[in-house]
Design an enzyme around this catalytic site. Sequence first.
Site, short mmCIF file in Angstrom:
data_model
loop_
_atom_site.label_atom_id
_atom_site.label_comp_id
_atom_site.label_asym_id
_atom_site.label_seq_id
_atom_site.Cartn_x
_atom_site.Cartn_y
_atom_site.Cartn_z
CE1 TYR A 82 -3.35 -2.83 0.83
CE2 TYR A 82 -2.31 -3.02 2.99
CZ TYR A 82 -3.20 -3.48 2.04
OH TYR A 82 -3.93 -4.60 2.30
CE1 TYR B 235 -8.61 -4.83 2.05
CE2 TYR B 235 -8.48 -6.11 4.09
CZ TYR B 235 -7.93 -5.71 2.88
OH TYR B 235 -6.70 -6.19 2.50
CG ASP C 164 -13.83 -11.39 6.85
OD1 ASP C 164 -13.11 -11.79 7.79
OD2 ASP C 164 -13.38 -10.80 5.85
CE LYS D 264 -6.17 -8.67 9.77
NZ LYS D 264 -5.21 -7.75 9.23
#
Length: 421
Positions: free
Chosen positions: A18, A146, A240, A269
């Site tokens: 990014y 996202y 999610d 994560k």
Amino acid sequence: MTGPDWFDAGLPHIWLPYTQMRTASPPIPAIATDGCRISLADGRELVDGIASWWTACHGYNHPHIRQAAIDQLARMPHVMFGGLVHEPALRLARRLADLLPGDLERVFFSDSGSVAVEVAIKMAMQYWLNRGQSGRTRLVAFRGGYHGDTLATMAVCDPEEGMHSLFAGILPQHFITDLPRDDHTTAALEQLMETEGQRVAAILVEPLVQGAGGMLFHDPATLRRLRDLADRHGVLLILDEIFTGFGRTGTMFACQQADIVPDIVTLSKALSGGTVPLAATVARAHVFAAFLSDDPMHALMHGPTFMANPLACACANASLDLFEREPRLEQVAAIEEQMRDELEACRHLPAVRDVRVMGAIGVVELDRINDMNRLKARLVDQGVWVRPFRSIVYLTPAFTVTKAELARLTGAIRTVLAEAP
Ligand SMILES: Cc1ncc(COP(=O)(O)O)c(C=O)c1O
């Protein structure tokens, strides 16, 4: 010379995420982590406010996870999961099934969040194919969402706000709409399902918090509406929980606050306590049943090389031990209270649009950030590691952050935002 020799020699060969490599400030060399601290090569130490993209929920280098990794490294760091299985993965699968609500009981392991979502999408599409319905090729997903950076997951992120608008023409088409937060948006989604429901395989959403899309919150009632809509139209519901899972919103999983059970859930994560990459896609019994057949092509056609890596699974088991032994959810509640108190002072600063807190997620939303490089540098000057994005300055600290460390983080944000952002 701007850093250690490995920094100067290696930096010209690295492509950062990014990052506009022409204009961005150079990255900062880090040499060690401990608890909520990151040590830099130049001798400074930063208090970490985001736990490495909200993964390191127990802080860095937790001795229990470290010992589990060392033991597993000595025994069997990796073995393929095709035809072989091992204790760390099977123990972990069993524990996840016990922890997750309802009959979410079949665990497919992978190695990143994006892949876990890809697997969930594939699972949902193939679920219908295996049941003889070939027209259900679309997903319903939401603005502000996202779900990852791979091609399939980009197609279900927010099409405009996201980082992926450039790819609009080449991505598969899905239905991206507003979350059913109120009567108006609920009616619009009802209408969409009435007209297009037969083409829909699943509804996909991040429960309670749309994270990387802007740290946008919604309430449990919104999730219950989605569960109800999915049931009435006979489509699957995928949650999610890659950001929200493992305590981040105040409960072990966000779906528990709405008292709903999705058909498929994705985890990553904090799954391994933020130590090594690991992800999982977990399905309910009825989803798994659609893959049981005499036809070999009805098997789930997916298999990442490093799936269920024993080292990663050992770390994840150690992370779950810590959730059992240490008062993580109480710590999240205390973090929530402290952030509510201390970030509230930002609300009155000139450019601040909103301050919101849920669990161990604290957000200060600005009208805009004029000079991102400067803002990031000022935060580092304050001795904290906080990474604003778009118009958001946020905290997602380790649950083990001390009161003093958290005060340092919120204080730094207040100080820096009081200057022109
Ligand atoms: C909700 C959600 N889903 C998916 C992903 C993608 O995970 P990864 O970066 O591990 O591919 C992320 C990452 O931020 C996420 O927050």
